[in-house]
Design a protein around this motif. Sequence first.
Motif, PDB file in Angstrom:
ATOM      1  N   PHE A   1      40.781  10.160  25.680  1.00  0.00           N
ATOM      2  CA  PHE A   1      39.767   9.491  25.096  1.00  0.00           C
ATOM      3  C   PHE A   1      40.192   9.585  23.662  1.00  0.00           C
ATOM      4  N   LEU A   2      39.989   8.373  22.747  1.00  0.00           N
ATOM      5  CA  LEU A   2      40.495   8.378  21.493  1.00  0.00           C
ATOM      6  C   LEU A   2      39.309   8.058  20.642  1.00  0.00           C
ATOM      7  N   LEU A   3      39.096   8.968  19.355  1.00  0.00           N
ATOM      8  CA  LEU A   3      38.260   8.391  18.258  1.00  0.00           C
ATOM      9  C   LEU A   3      39.258   8.254  17.160  1.00  0.00           C
ATOM     10  N   THR A   4      38.971   7.356  16.163  1.00  0.00           N
ATOM     11  CA  THR A   4      39.967   7.041  15.084  1.00  0.00           C
ATOM     12  C   THR A   4      39.412   6.784  13.761  1.00  0.00           C
ATOM     13  N   ASP A   5      40.006   7.342  12.866  1.00  0.00           N
ATOM     14  CA  ASP A   5      39.758   6.829  11.413  1.00  0.00           C
ATOM     15  C   ASP A   5      40.949   6.345  10.800  1.00  0.00           C
ATOM     16  N   ILE A   6      41.003   5.725   9.519  1.00  0.00           N
ATOM     17  CA  ILE A   6      42.143   5.350   8.618  1.00  0.00           C
ATOM     18  C   ILE A   6      41.833   5.989   7.365  1.00  0.00           C
ATOM     19  N   GLY A   7      42.706   6.394   6.772  1.00  0.00           N
ATOM     20  CA  GLY A   7      42.784   6.995   5.625  1.00  0.00           C
ATOM     21  C   GLY A   7      43.886   6.526   4.814  1.00  0.00           C
ATOM     22  N   LYS A   8      44.126   6.757   3.502  1.00  0.00           N
ATOM     23  CA  LYS A   8      45.163   6.647   2.632  1.00  0.00           C
ATOM     24  C   LYS A   8      46.533   7.121   3.243  1.00  0.00           C
ATOM     25  N   ASN A   9      47.360   6.116   3.552  1.00  0.00           N
ATOM     26  CA  ASN A   9      48.767   6.150   4.027  1.00  0.00           C
ATOM     27  C   ASN A   9      48.714   7.081   5.574  1.00  0.00           C
ATOM     28  N   GLN A  10      47.506   7.164   6.189  1.00  0.00           N
ATOM     29  CA  GLN A  10      47.496   7.651   7.469  1.00  0.00           C
ATOM     30  C   GLN A  10      46.455   7.244   8.542  1.00  0.00           C
ATOM     31  N   ILE A  11      46.489   7.141   9.759  1.00  0.00           N
ATOM     32  CA  ILE A  11      45.363   7.189  10.809  1.00  0.00           C
ATOM     33  C   ILE A  11      45.373   8.576  11.540  1.00  0.00           C
TER      34      ILE A  11
END
Length: 547
Positions: free
Chosen positions: A335-345
């Motif tokens: 199961f996945l939780l995600t966030d996107i930041g500067k130059n990275q997931i």
Amino acid sequence: MNFEVKLSVNEILKNKHFASAKVLAGKGGLDRLVRWVHVMEVDSIESLLNGNELILSTGVGWKGGENTFTSLIQQSIDANAAGLCIELGTYISEIPEAALQLANTNDFPLIVFQKKVRFIDITQELHSLLIKKHYRILTDLEDYSNRLNQLLLSANPQQRILHLIHEHLKLTVLYITNQGEIEIISKKERAEEEKIIQLFKSNNISKHMSVAHQSVQALNQTFADLFVFSESGSITEFESLILDRSAIALAQSLLRELYIEEQRKTKEAEWVRRWLEGENSAEQIQKYLSELEPNLKSNTYTVLLCKADNIEKVSSEFNYIKIYCRSMFEQKGIFLLTDIGKNQIIFILINKWKKEDFKRRIQEGIEILKNSDSFKKYRFSDFSFSVGKFVTNLNEVRNSYTSAKETMNIREKIPNELNSIFYEDLYIFRMVLAAHDQGILNEFITDYIGPVISQDQQNSGELLKTLKTYLQCKGAKKETAEQLHIVRQTLYHRLEKLYELIGRDFMDPYKRQAIEVAISSYEYISASQSKSEYENTTFPRVVNRLY
């Protein structure tokens, strides 16, 4: 539209131009399909046919008697012709018995006209029928597509589309999701439906009925599989086209639902940040996860970082990236939780299956991501992954995130020394990081290899490289010289210098371990800074002053 329209021989026999026609042999093949009508008066077919042609002939070119006739029948069968129609009278008065037997044996329709007919009228009429049938199919497909589009705008379109396929084709429909959920649409009793499902699961379904299959794909990934079954005959091209249109509509419906779901989870990114920053208690985390996935049970967690220089350029398509990644990892029991930041997931990976193969499944998932068209189309540069430590407590996921960043940091600084993307495979570099954080790394390096570093800096030498290679080769001089591309005498000279600088006992177990750690530490610090920055630190100055 890439499909062929065909008429059966039976349908053609009902045409007015076949009023005087009689089937002499091959009645078992009257359901053969005809894609074209061809007039032919030669006795050698060779490569003149493409298959499914209905041949018309007066027999004017068949002058070889029974053997020629039989040979022509066999050539027609071999060329997959639909049948042979012969006009009796002018050139041929009867069909040889051997030819009739051959046609019967192969269910090859052998038809005779007992009166004169105009072949031009037959070909014009039948080709016109084929064109009209082609148009009817196109019209039917267009009407069906319009109905699909209307259903896509309704509530619960998936169920409606599956029922539409069944109603339109009068065939049993089977829909299987990636999670293994099976849905069957038919007019059969439940017991009969269960029998079909069991036949399908045991891979014996094709022995009992014809099957057509189409994948439900979106974002270059299969989300489900769609099947139709026919017990009365083979699946037609038209039925396959209906299946294809339906699968596309199902994919559109599924993608829309997934996108809406991802939008509904927009608060997820902010919540993930708070989790990784340690702002949420274990109870709050558990409650939130239960709301997202009520039946979620896990025994292991970790954080996966995906880093690339231009990730921020695709932030507008982040939902599609999440959909793809979530679906792919779900198939791996994650199961996945995600966030996107500067130059990275940032991915929080929550294991749903047994913990023993969690690492292997993560590795498989990452390989799929690396090679997927969905990721390649964004043309990420400097694409890299790292995985943090595996933890069993929700509150420890923050530590996994920190260790994933450390892994990424080390992999970037010394890529040639570290192939694995997992924190647990950092080995000695975990001690190097800890010593660096405590501020004792420089002193440790100085104590064990300071003289070697100083000698190399003063003479532009390669003593440190020689020492590292010698240790890696476990003291094997021949192998060391080969790897360094030097002669043995040069190696002996360098070893004597090393004995002088750090003692002849540097191969003793504990001292050797310390030296190896010092070399790894030196490479880590060297990679962490540019040469000019490095020369301004206290470490090189201390080394030079002492040695």
